[in-house]
Motif scaffolding. Structure first.
Motif, PDB file in Angstrom:
ATOM      1  N   PHE A 158       0.813  -1.198   0.000  1.00 29.46           N
ATOM      2  CA  PHE A 158       0.000   0.000   0.000  1.00 29.46           C
ATOM      3  C   PHE A 158       0.852   1.254   0.000  1.00 29.46           C
ATOM      4  N   ARG A 159       2.124   1.114  -0.302  1.00 29.56           N
ATOM      5  CA  ARG A 159       2.989   2.282  -0.365  1.00 29.56           C
ATOM      6  C   ARG A 159       3.556   2.369  -1.771  1.00 29.56           C
ATOM      7  N   PRO A 160       2.921   3.166  -2.645  1.00 29.92           N
ATOM      8  CA  PRO A 160       3.339   3.211  -4.041  1.00 29.92           C
ATOM      9  C   PRO A 160       4.813   3.516  -4.235  1.00 29.92           C
ATOM     10  N   ALA A 161       5.390   4.361  -3.372  1.00 26.98           N
ATOM     11  CA  ALA A 161       6.796   4.710  -3.527  1.00 26.98           C
ATOM     12  C   ALA A 161       7.707   3.500  -3.382  1.00 26.98           C
ATOM     13  N   ALA A 162       7.179   2.431  -2.775  1.00 29.62           N
ATOM     14  CA  ALA A 162       7.996   1.239  -2.560  1.00 29.62           C
ATOM     15  C   ALA A 162       8.230   0.456  -3.840  1.00 29.62           C
ATOM     16  N   ASN A 171      21.719  -4.812 -16.999  1.00 30.70           N
ATOM     17  CA  ASN A 171      20.678  -3.939 -17.535  1.00 30.70           C
ATOM     18  C   ASN A 171      19.642  -3.710 -16.436  1.00 30.70           C
ATOM     19  N   SER A 172      19.788  -2.613 -15.736  1.00 31.45           N
ATOM     20  CA  SER A 172      18.974  -2.353 -14.552  1.00 31.45           C
ATOM     21  C   SER A 172      17.489  -2.249 -14.883  1.00 31.45           C
ATOM     22  N   PRO A 173      16.633  -3.006 -14.175  1.00 32.79           N
ATOM     23  CA  PRO A 173      15.185  -2.857 -14.357  1.00 32.79           C
ATOM     24  C   PRO A 173      14.694  -1.446 -14.043  1.00 32.79           C
ATOM     25  N   ARG A 174      15.407  -0.744 -13.184  1.00 30.37           N
ATOM     26  CA  ARG A 174      15.015   0.637 -12.861  1.00 30.37           C
ATOM     27  C   ARG A 174      15.152   1.528 -14.094  1.00 30.37           C
ATOM     28  N   ASP A 175      16.276   1.368 -14.788  1.00 35.83           N
ATOM     29  CA  ASP A 175      16.469   2.144 -16.009  1.00 35.83           C
ATOM     30  C   ASP A 175      15.502   1.689 -17.097  1.00 35.83           C
ATOM     31  N   HIS A 233       7.062  11.285 -10.031  1.00 37.46           N
ATOM     32  CA  HIS A 233       7.781  10.168  -9.420  1.00 37.46           C
ATOM     33  C   HIS A 233       7.924  10.388  -7.917  1.00 37.46           C
ATOM     34  N   GLY A 234       7.352   9.474  -7.147  1.00 38.07           N
ATOM     35  CA  GLY A 234       7.503   9.495  -5.696  1.00 38.07           C
ATOM     36  C   GLY A 234       8.376   8.338  -5.256  1.00 38.07           C
ATOM     37  N   ILE A 235       9.349   8.615  -4.409  1.00 41.39           N
ATOM     38  CA  ILE A 235      10.270   7.566  -3.958  1.00 41.39           C
ATOM     39  C   ILE A 235      10.440   7.623  -2.445  1.00 41.39           C
ATOM     40  N   GLU A 236      10.782   6.477  -1.871  1.00 43.90           N
ATOM     41  CA  GLU A 236      11.210   6.449  -0.476  1.00 43.90           C
ATOM     42  C   GLU A 236      12.704   6.719  -0.459  1.00 43.90           C
ATOM     43  N   ASN A 237      13.090   7.743   0.259  1.00 43.87           N
ATOM     44  CA  ASN A 237      14.475   8.192   0.270  1.00 43.87           C
ATOM     45  C   ASN A 237      15.273   7.372   1.281  1.00 43.87           C
ATOM     46  N   GLY A 238      16.185   6.548   0.791  1.00 47.55           N
ATOM     47  CA  GLY A 238      16.945   5.690   1.698  1.00 47.55           C
ATOM     48  C   GLY A 238      18.358   5.453   1.216  1.00 47.55           C
ATOM     49  N   THR A 239      19.242   5.156   2.162  1.00 53.80           N
ATOM     50  CA  THR A 239      20.656   4.933   1.837  1.00 53.80           C
ATOM     51  C   THR A 239      21.119   3.529   2.232  1.00 53.80           C
ATOM     52  N   TYR A 240      20.183   2.655   2.591  1.00 52.61           N
ATOM     53  CA  TYR A 240      20.574   1.328   3.084  1.00 52.61           C
ATOM     54  C   TYR A 240      20.510   0.279   1.964  1.00 52.61           C
ATOM     55  N   ASN A 241      21.310   0.507   0.936  1.00 55.43           N
ATOM     56  CA  ASN A 241      21.345  -0.413  -0.199  1.00 55.43           C
ATOM     57  C   ASN A 241      22.767  -0.871  -0.501  1.00 55.43           C
ATOM     58  N   SER A 242      23.632  -0.818   0.493  1.00 60.35           N
ATOM     59  CA  SER A 242      25.011  -1.246   0.281  1.00 60.35           C
ATOM     60  C   SER A 242      25.095  -2.766   0.137  1.00 60.35           C
ATOM     61  N   PRO A 243      26.003  -3.273  -0.703  1.00 56.21           N
ATOM     62  CA  PRO A 243      26.202  -4.725  -0.782  1.00 56.21           C
ATOM     63  C   PRO A 243      26.892  -5.290   0.460  1.00 56.21           C
ATOM     64  N   GLU A 281      14.523  -5.059  -0.840  1.00 53.03           N
ATOM     65  CA  GLU A 281      14.527  -3.719  -0.243  1.00 53.03           C
ATOM     66  C   GLU A 281      15.807  -3.005  -0.668  1.00 53.03           C
ATOM     67  N   ARG A 282      15.691  -2.180  -1.707  1.00 52.27           N
ATOM     68  CA  ARG A 282      16.869  -1.532  -2.295  1.00 52.27           C
ATOM     69  C   ARG A 282      16.587  -0.052  -2.571  1.00 52.27           C
ATOM     70  N   PRO A 283      16.378   0.731  -1.534  1.00 44.63           N
ATOM     71  CA  PRO A 283      16.058   2.145  -1.759  1.00 44.63           C
ATOM     72  C   PRO A 283      17.265   2.928  -2.262  1.00 44.63           C
ATOM     73  N   GLU A 284      16.972   3.990  -2.972  1.00 43.64           N
ATOM     74  CA  GLU A 284      18.001   4.932  -3.389  1.00 43.64           C
ATOM     75  C   GLU A 284      17.575   6.326  -2.949  1.00 43.64           C
ATOM     76  N   THR A 285      18.513   7.239  -2.898  1.00 45.45           N
ATOM     77  CA  THR A 285      18.196   8.609  -2.518  1.00 45.45           C
ATOM     78  C   THR A 285      17.591   9.349  -3.712  1.00 45.45           C
ATOM     79  N   TYR A 286      16.933  10.448  -3.418  1.00 48.41           N
ATOM     80  CA  TYR A 286      16.347  11.224  -4.514  1.00 48.41           C
ATOM     81  C   TYR A 286      17.436  11.781  -5.435  1.00 48.41           C
ATOM     82  N   LYS A 287      18.627  11.995  -4.904  1.00 52.32           N
ATOM     83  CA  LYS A 287      19.718  12.478  -5.757  1.00 52.32           C
ATOM     84  C   LYS A 287      20.193  11.384  -6.721  1.00 52.32           C
TER      85      LYS A 287
END
Length: 323
Positions: free
Chosen positions: A151-155, A168-172, A188-198, A254-260
């Protein structure tokens, strides 16, 4: 407690089972799903660490995710989230107003919504269009949802695999698809997160900071004994944290990216950013100040509308069109 959690994450990453178990015992002693925000957060992260240690993270997450989204308790918990916090209402208001602005003379309006869920958010737009002088336009709404809907579209974009998994990134690919559709406006609405490190420890540390803000937000706005709060913390936040900590590779969704980071993706894909409408921004800021806790904020940076809690940006929205 935060230090113990990070030490435990390091032990798990090093496969030091003995030290990890000893640290988990200490964390468990001071954590509880019924306590204050620190105890609840610790309980949530300890569960993720324990699942990774036991190797049960991926199957457990898959089973819980499949079960939760059809659970009436989850529906009630999301209702609490929407009513207690401004994020969904302000995001929907922003999208509705921007669409009304660019379609004010259109005879036909076609909305394609990635992550539509139930689509209730479009009722205000339908009402506005129905009252338009000269009669309403023909409206068509196409909903495209993730196979595991929530229920969170930004997700939705957050859960797409990224460049670290697929060349070939699915995001691109999704951005390229949207560009080919050639919309008048892409919101475009996104959840702003930095916890996507390998790397587990770095990812764990960033997730701890992010979810600390969310648990703090609940603590300040919803009573501890509220059953819907406990469901949200356990079954929504808990599942997300479980995936972040205990899953790897393509199973870590769960792979959020920042808005930047998304800003750079949009530009690479050939989009041109549209300026924020300052009148809409003023209305949203005023509503948040009037109806919600003083620590919620609305801000803007690089033509993104930022929403968050105590200085931490949690959601971000911006408008684009193909260049």
């Amino acid at each position: 407690m935060r230090t113990l959690l990070i030490q435990c994450a390091q032990a798990v990453a090093d496969n030091d089972v003995r030290s990890a178990n000893e640290l988990l015992k200490q964390i468990r002693w001071h954590s509880s799903p019924f306590g204050d925000k620190h105890q609840r957060l610790s309980h949530c992260f300890a569960y993720g660490l324990e699942s990774r240690l036991l190797g049960t993270g991926s199957p457990l997450y898959a089973a819980l995710a499949a079960k939760n989204m059809s659970d009436v308790r989850i529906l009630k918990a999301y209702k609490l989230f929407i009513s207690a916090f401004p994020f969904m209402k302000t995001s929907n208001f922003f999208a509705t107003q921007m669409i009304l602005e660019v379609t004010n003379k259109a005879n036909r309006v076609h909305i394609i919504h990635f992550g539509i869920s139930h689509g209730f958010q479009w009722l205000p737009l339908v009402q506005h269009l129905s009252k338009r002088p000269g009669g309403p336009p023909k409206l068509h709404i196409t909903g495209i949802d993730h196979p595991n809907p929530g229920f969170r579209p930004a997700a939705r974009f957050r859960c797409l695999l990224d460049d670290t998994i697929l060349e070939n990134s699915p995001r691109d690919a999704v951005l390229n698809l949207i560009k080919r559709i050639n919309p008048v406006i892409f919101i475009h609405g996104i959840e702003n997160g930095t916890y996507n490190s390998p790397f587990l420890v770095l990812r764990f540390r960033e997730a701890l900071f992010h979810f600390s803000a969310l648990f703090d937000m609940f603590e300040a706005n919803v009573p501890r004994e509220d059953p819907d709060r406990m469901v949200f913390e356990r079954d929504i936040f808990g599942n997300e944290v479980l995936n972040v900590i205990a899953c790897e590779g393509s199973e870590r969704t769960e792979r959020p990216e920042t808005y930047k980071q998304w800003q750079a993706r949009h530009l690479r894909a050939g989009f041109r950013q549209l300026p924020l409408n300052q009148e809409i921004m003023k209305k949203i800021t005023a509503k948040v100040k009037l109806y919600y806790h003083k620590e919620f904020f609305v801000d803007e940076n690089s033509q993104w509308m930022l929403q968050g809690w105590k200085g931490r940006a949690i959601l971000a929205l911006s408008c684009w069109k193909p260049a």
